[in-house]
Design a protein around this motif. Structure first.
Motif, PDB file in Angstrom:
ATOM      1  N   HIS A 102      -6.008  -0.630  -5.257  1.00 36.20           N
ATOM      2  CA  HIS A 102      -5.414  -0.179  -3.983  1.00 36.20           C
ATOM      3  C   HIS A 102      -6.494   0.348  -3.047  1.00 36.20           C
ATOM      4  O   HIS A 102      -6.502   0.021  -1.850  1.00 36.20           O
ATOM      5  CB  HIS A 102      -4.365   0.893  -4.270  1.00 36.20           C
ATOM      6  CG  HIS A 102      -3.720   1.447  -3.037  1.00 36.20           C
ATOM      7  ND1 HIS A 102      -3.276   0.647  -1.997  1.00 36.20           N
ATOM      8  CD2 HIS A 102      -3.456   2.724  -2.647  1.00 36.20           C
ATOM      9  CE1 HIS A 102      -2.763   1.405  -1.035  1.00 36.20           C
ATOM     10  NE2 HIS A 102      -2.874   2.670  -1.404  1.00 36.20           N
ATOM     11  N   VAL A 106      -6.003  -3.703  -1.800  1.00 38.46           N
ATOM     12  CA  VAL A 106      -4.774  -4.379  -2.217  1.00 38.46           C
ATOM     13  C   VAL A 106      -3.603  -3.485  -1.797  1.00 38.46           C
ATOM     14  O   VAL A 106      -3.613  -2.291  -2.099  1.00 38.46           O
ATOM     15  CB  VAL A 106      -4.744  -4.585  -3.753  1.00 38.46           C
ATOM     16  CG1 VAL A 106      -3.457  -5.275  -4.176  1.00 38.46           C
ATOM     17  CG2 VAL A 106      -5.953  -5.394  -4.194  1.00 38.46           C
ATOM     18  N   PRO A 107      -2.603  -4.047  -1.085  1.00 36.54           N
ATOM     19  CA  PRO A 107      -1.482  -3.193  -0.665  1.00 36.54           C
ATOM     20  C   PRO A 107      -0.853  -2.466  -1.855  1.00 36.54           C
ATOM     21  O   PRO A 107      -0.822  -2.992  -2.971  1.00 36.54           O
ATOM     22  CB  PRO A 107      -0.497  -4.198  -0.036  1.00 36.54           C
ATOM     23  CG  PRO A 107      -1.354  -5.335   0.395  1.00 36.54           C
ATOM     24  CD  PRO A 107      -2.468  -5.425  -0.594  1.00 36.54           C
ATOM     25  N   ARG A 108      -0.362  -1.258  -1.602  1.00 38.75           N
ATOM     26  CA  ARG A 108       0.100  -0.384  -2.684  1.00 38.75           C
ATOM     27  C   ARG A 108       1.161  -1.068  -3.555  1.00 38.75           C
ATOM     28  O   ARG A 108       1.159  -0.915  -4.773  1.00 38.75           O
ATOM     29  CB  ARG A 108       0.658   0.901  -2.072  1.00 38.75           C
ATOM     30  CG  ARG A 108       0.781   2.021  -3.058  1.00 38.75           C
ATOM     31  CD  ARG A 108       1.218   3.291  -2.379  1.00 38.75           C
ATOM     32  NE  ARG A 108       1.641   4.270  -3.361  1.00 38.75           N
ATOM     33  CZ  ARG A 108       2.345   5.336  -3.079  1.00 38.75           C
ATOM     34  NH1 ARG A 108       2.704   5.585  -1.829  1.00 38.75           N
ATOM     35  NH2 ARG A 108       2.689   6.191  -4.014  1.00 38.75           N
ATOM     36  N   GLN A 110       1.468  -4.194  -4.173  1.00 42.64           N
ATOM     37  CA  GLN A 110       0.931  -5.316  -4.960  1.00 42.64           C
ATOM     38  C   GLN A 110      -0.130  -4.872  -5.971  1.00 42.64           C
ATOM     39  O   GLN A 110      -0.512  -5.655  -6.845  1.00 42.64           O
ATOM     40  CB  GLN A 110       0.297  -6.348  -4.021  1.00 42.64           C
ATOM     41  CG  GLN A 110       1.285  -7.035  -3.096  1.00 42.64           C
ATOM     42  CD  GLN A 110       0.582  -7.972  -2.123  1.00 42.64           C
ATOM     43  OE1 GLN A 110      -0.504  -8.469  -2.394  1.00 42.64           O
ATOM     44  NE2 GLN A 110       1.200  -8.186  -0.973  1.00 42.64           N
TER      45      GLN A 110
END
Lengths: 315, 237
Positions: A102, A106-108, A110
């Motif tokens: 994250h 990387v989006p939280r 995903q």
């Protein structure tokens, strides 16, 4: 030809009065590149400069055309695995890799899936819900590598990824790194052990005393190194029995006993590693560690710095 | 998979959650909880001896304020310093984060725990000593003073952690206990530069000192401490 990924121009780094790297001008394309050099040669400094942890004292270093220290967009495309094994020991492997994925962008929502995928690639799925505190060195290295991969970077910078791991974990990590290279990642990997680099790539840069001393094909360097005795230190449950098992081999020059360890000096490292593995398996030794002190490798680097060595390396 | 670059505040929030999770599983939390029992034991001892008075309340608050010299170093200074000294900072610095988010994230993640400890301690002391010792408004002022004092002390601890990471906890305790607390107790204008003076004044034990000057003092100390910590973090290699 594809654009170079790392370009260092007259790049130097000092830590106060101590020299890290000196006036390096070096270009790196794709594939797997091994940085080979004894401890303190400047490999880690060069990798930290590439990763944006350090800024050059003089000169420039560009990765993907940008400054990794100043530009977060450049760092987003880099996965860096440091040499040391300290991590956030309070967390589980899954939590650690998720958090670092994250933080790498990387989006939280995903990040957990990306972390699990990376841990699976590194073969850590069965242990990922245990705390890192209880991991072996090999598991820590694999978890660090998973954290390096989880945000799907183009460039992986792996500082001594095989240090301190047992032979089985070493073989597994080598396989994983090679499969990542096949998948199109550019990988820079460092080691002070030629044998490890050899298992990963033929393209190497030899770093010594802060300079890129030679670069190109491994085997020419290898030939020089084989002229020098190579020491292997093995910690196991019955070092005397292991020493006895290898004592008769013609390539073994000397065997020295230490407390709980045996140090074998050989003229043929390949054969010696093979015979060590065979002896270990046949006689059921419990292996606790295997290292290659770099004194002799250092001697070869000294040799390479001489005119004769330079001439032979460039042949 | 899509990756983005986190904004500074998104990174701060992520780091705050990470710091909180780590602290919740570390030894520092248990040490903090144990330390926060000390003022409670003080109150219980006087209650048991039936010697309850407003002086005992002041004693309990002053004893609780001493936690400000220990808990922020244990939680905040050690967390930031360990990141630098154990080299785990490499995991953060090699990611696409602004470095200021590391200081702020840790600060925001750990300060709630640091605040909770003295507040719980003083609340228990209030409950034990009862209304003969203090009113609810006394408790409210004590809670405000301890909370704001803890924030300022945590900013000092963060600053010291980035200036001398190897000796962060000892350095922060020494500063807060041997410099901040004695100077804050002096009857001189110099005391406005200390977190202990601000905390004591907001808590209602500052004598004739004005509440406004105490609040400004605490705000300046917090902002200054964090600014220095962020600047240091930007320069550490």
């Amino acid at each position: 030809m594809s654009a170079p990924i790392v370009v260092a121009e007259r790049c130097s780094k000092w830590y106060g009065a101590v020299l890290g790297i000196s006036d390096i001008t070096w270009t790196m394309g794709g594939g797997v590149i091994g940085l080979l050099g004894p401890n303190g040669a400047g490999k880690s400094t060069l990798m930290k400069l590439m990763s944006g942890l350090l800024r050059p004292s003089r000169g420039t270093i560009k990765v993907h055309g940008g400054d990794p220290f100043a530009d977060p967009l450049v760092r987003r495309r880099i996965g860096y695995s440091p040499e040391h094994e300290t991590t956030y020991d309070e967390l589980t492997g899954r939590e650690l890799v998720t958090a670092l994925a994250h933080l790498a962008g990387v989006p939280r929502a995903q990040a957990p899936a990306a972390a699990v995928a990376a841990l699976e690639v590194m073969g850590m799925q069965s242990a990922m819900d245990r705390r890192v505190k209880g991991y072996s060195k090999g598991m820590r290295q694999r978890t660090k590598l998973a954290a390096t991969l989880a945000h799907d970077p183009d460039l992986l910078i792996l500082d001594e990824p095989l240090t301190g791991v047992d032979p089985i974990a070493r073989a597994e990590i080598i396989t994983k790194i090679r499969s990542l290279a096949k998948a199109g990642k550019t990988i820079v990997v460092s080691s002070h052990v030629l044998y490890e680099i050899e298992a990963l790539t033929e393209d190497i840069a030899v770093i010594y005393r802060g300079q890129v001393l030679a670069e190109g094909n491994l085997y020419e360097i290898r030939r020089l190194i084989d002229h020098h005795p190579h020491r292997i230190r093995v910690e196991c449950d019955r070092p005397r029995a292991l020493a006895a098992a290898l004592a008769g081999a013609d390539h073994v020059r000397r065997i020295t006993m230490e407390r709980k360890a045996v140090v074998i000096e050989t003229e043929q490292p390949d054969r010696c590693y093979d015979e060590l593995a065979t002896a270990m398996l046949e006689s059921d030794f419990v292996l606790r560690g295997m290292t290659s002190p770099d004194n002799n490798l250092g001697a070869v680097f000294e040799y390479l710095t001489g005119d004769r060595g330079r001439a032979r390396a460039s042949e | 998979m899509t990756t983005t670059t986190l904004t500074g505040w998104q990174a701060t929030a992520a780091l705050a959650r990470l710091s909180l999770k780590r602290a919740a599983r570390g030894k520092a939390l248990w040490v903090t909880m144990a330390l926060s029992l000390v003022p409670t034991l003080y109150a219980i001892a006087f209650r048991a001896a039936d010697r309850v008075s407003p002086d005992r309340w002041e004693g309990a608050v002053m004893m609780t304020s001493l936690l400000l010299t220990v808990i922020p170093p244990i939680l905040v200074a050690s967390s930031i310093a360990d990141e630098i000294d154990d080299k785990t900072s490499a995991y953060l610095w090699s990611r696409a984060l602004p470095r200021w988010s590391i200081v702020l994230g840790k600060f925001l993640g750990l300060v709630p725990i640091a605040i909770a400890a003295p507040i719980v301690a003083v609340a228990i002391s209030f409950a034990v000593l009862g209304s003969a010792a203090a009113s609810v408004s006394d408790l409210e002022r004590a809670v405000a003073g301890l909370a704001l004092g803890t924030i300022a002390a945590s900013a000092i601890a963060a600053m010291i952690a980035t200036v001398m990471p190897r000796f962060a906890v000892a350095g922060a305790v020494c500063w807060l206990l041997l410099i901040d607390a004695p100077v804050g107790a002096l009857d001189l204008n110099l005391h406005v530069i200390t977190a202990s003076f601000g905390a004591r004044t907001v808590a209602g034990f500052g004598g004739e000192a004005s509440l406004a000057s105490a609040l400004i003092s605490l705000a300046v100390i917090t902002a200054g401490g964090l600014a220095i910590a962020i600047r240091r973090m930007d320069r550490i290699e």
